[in-house]
Design a protein around this motif. Sequence first.
Motif, PDB file in Angstrom:
ATOM      1  N   HIS A  76       0.868  -1.286   0.234  1.00 14.87           N
ATOM      2  CA  HIS A  76      -0.167  -0.067  -0.179  1.00 14.87           C
ATOM      3  C   HIS A  76       0.685   1.493  -0.055  1.00 14.87           C
ATOM      4  O   HIS A  76       0.435   2.349  -0.407  1.00 14.87           O
ATOM      5  CB  HIS A  76      -1.064  -0.099   1.146  1.00 14.87           C
ATOM      6  N   TYR A  77       2.069   1.145   0.592  1.00 14.29           N
ATOM      7  CA  TYR A  77       2.953   2.264   0.600  1.00 14.29           C
ATOM      8  C   TYR A  77       3.678   2.494  -0.573  1.00 14.29           C
ATOM      9  O   TYR A  77       4.540   3.723  -0.624  1.00 14.29           O
ATOM     10  CB  TYR A  77       3.788   2.237   1.966  1.00 14.29           C
ATOM     11  N   SER A  78       3.775   1.549  -1.440  1.00 11.88           N
ATOM     12  CA  SER A  78       4.920   1.744  -2.902  1.00 11.88           C
ATOM     13  C   SER A  78       4.165   1.882  -3.921  1.00 11.88           C
ATOM     14  O   SER A  78       4.771   1.921  -4.962  1.00 11.88           O
ATOM     15  CB  SER A  78       5.863   0.660  -2.535  1.00 11.88           C
ATOM     16  N   THR A  79       2.840   1.876  -3.976  1.00 12.93           N
ATOM     17  CA  THR A  79       2.131   1.909  -5.190  1.00 12.93           C
ATOM     18  C   THR A  79       2.060   3.588  -5.728  1.00 12.93           C
ATOM     19  O   THR A  79       2.310   4.385  -4.881  1.00 12.93           O
ATOM     20  CB  THR A  79       0.729   1.691  -5.182  1.00 12.93           C
ATOM     21  N   ASN A  80       2.190   3.764  -6.986  1.00 14.06           N
ATOM     22  CA  ASN A  80       2.289   5.156  -7.686  1.00 14.06           C
ATOM     23  C   ASN A  80       0.806   5.559  -8.400  1.00 14.06           C
ATOM     24  O   ASN A  80       1.119   6.194  -9.388  1.00 14.06           O
ATOM     25  CB  ASN A  80       3.583   5.192  -8.336  1.00 14.06           C
ATOM     26  N   PHE A  81      -0.135   5.072  -7.968  1.00 14.76           N
ATOM     27  CA  PHE A  81      -1.471   5.244  -8.624  1.00 14.76           C
ATOM     28  C   PHE A  81      -1.600   6.770  -8.768  1.00 14.76           C
ATOM     29  O   PHE A  81      -1.559   7.503  -7.729  1.00 14.76           O
ATOM     30  CB  PHE A  81      -2.495   4.673  -7.933  1.00 14.76           C
ATOM     31  N   LYS A  82      -1.939   7.326  -9.614  1.00 10.71           N
ATOM     32  CA  LYS A  82      -2.421   8.877  -9.718  1.00 10.71           C
ATOM     33  C   LYS A  82      -3.571   9.340  -9.061  1.00 10.71           C
ATOM     34  O   LYS A  82      -4.735   8.312  -9.718  1.00 10.71           O
ATOM     35  CB  LYS A  82      -2.150   9.195 -11.226  1.00 10.71           C
ATOM     36  N   LYS A  83      -3.704  10.056  -8.051  1.00 12.21           N
ATOM     37  CA  LYS A  83      -4.941  10.476  -7.586  1.00 12.21           C
ATOM     38  C   LYS A  83      -5.798  11.023  -8.467  1.00 12.21           C
ATOM     39  O   LYS A  83      -5.436  12.068  -9.110  1.00 12.21           O
ATOM     40  CB  LYS A  83      -4.862  10.925  -6.541  1.00 12.21           C
ATOM     41  N   HIS A  84      -7.419  10.862  -8.679  1.00  9.66           N
ATOM     42  CA  HIS A  84      -7.954  11.470  -9.613  1.00  9.66           C
ATOM     43  C   HIS A  84      -9.466  11.321  -8.969  1.00  9.66           C
ATOM     44  O   HIS A  84      -9.971  10.432  -8.817  1.00  9.66           O
ATOM     45  CB  HIS A  84      -7.831  10.957 -10.807  1.00  9.66           C
ATOM     46  N   THR A  85     -10.064  12.309  -9.086  1.00 14.79           N
ATOM     47  CA  THR A  85     -11.879  12.399  -8.756  1.00 14.79           C
ATOM     48  C   THR A  85     -12.302  12.862 -10.024  1.00 14.79           C
ATOM     49  O   THR A  85     -12.288  13.657 -10.863  1.00 14.79           O
ATOM     50  CB  THR A  85     -12.072  13.655  -7.786  1.00 14.79           C
TER      51      THR A  85
END
Length: 168
Positions: free
Chosen positions: A5-14
């Motif tokens: 959970h701490y090393s993912t690099n998903f781009k946050k988007h709403t």
Amino acid sequence: MQLDHYSTNFKKHTFPITVVCENVTNAPNIGSLFRTADAFGVEQLIFCGENISLGRKITKTSRATEKSVKHDLRTDALEVVSELKNKGYFIVALEITTESTALIDCKFPKNTSIALVIGDENFGVSEAILNHCDAVVHIDMFGQNSSMNVVQATSVSLYEITKQLQLN
């Protein structure tokens, strides 16, 4: 190497998506809807009905996402849908009807806010709300069952909607 959970690099988007939950009252489903809404960058959840509780029982499945996902509790789902329609939202219900379209065949508008209406665990989306929708979609099923859990169906739908909204 598997990431945590701490090393993912998903781009946050709403995304401009509101999920309107008509009489979804089961606590594990409510908790899971928070987690799903967070995962798909949903703008807000609106829970509608008389007996909705956001107490301790939802936290096991929500994994604390109820603290970060914007949400509201309302009594009348039809009133909420009417308000959103008056604000220009594209209203789409997730329900199997004689007139529904397969989810993958529905083209979701890219420059318009979307309200995805989901129904209660036993009776689905009410006829009154279906009559206010711009589209009614269903998920094609290939087994002997004709439905799936409301959270699973919402997840599948949000995947398709956000996929379309991301395409150029």
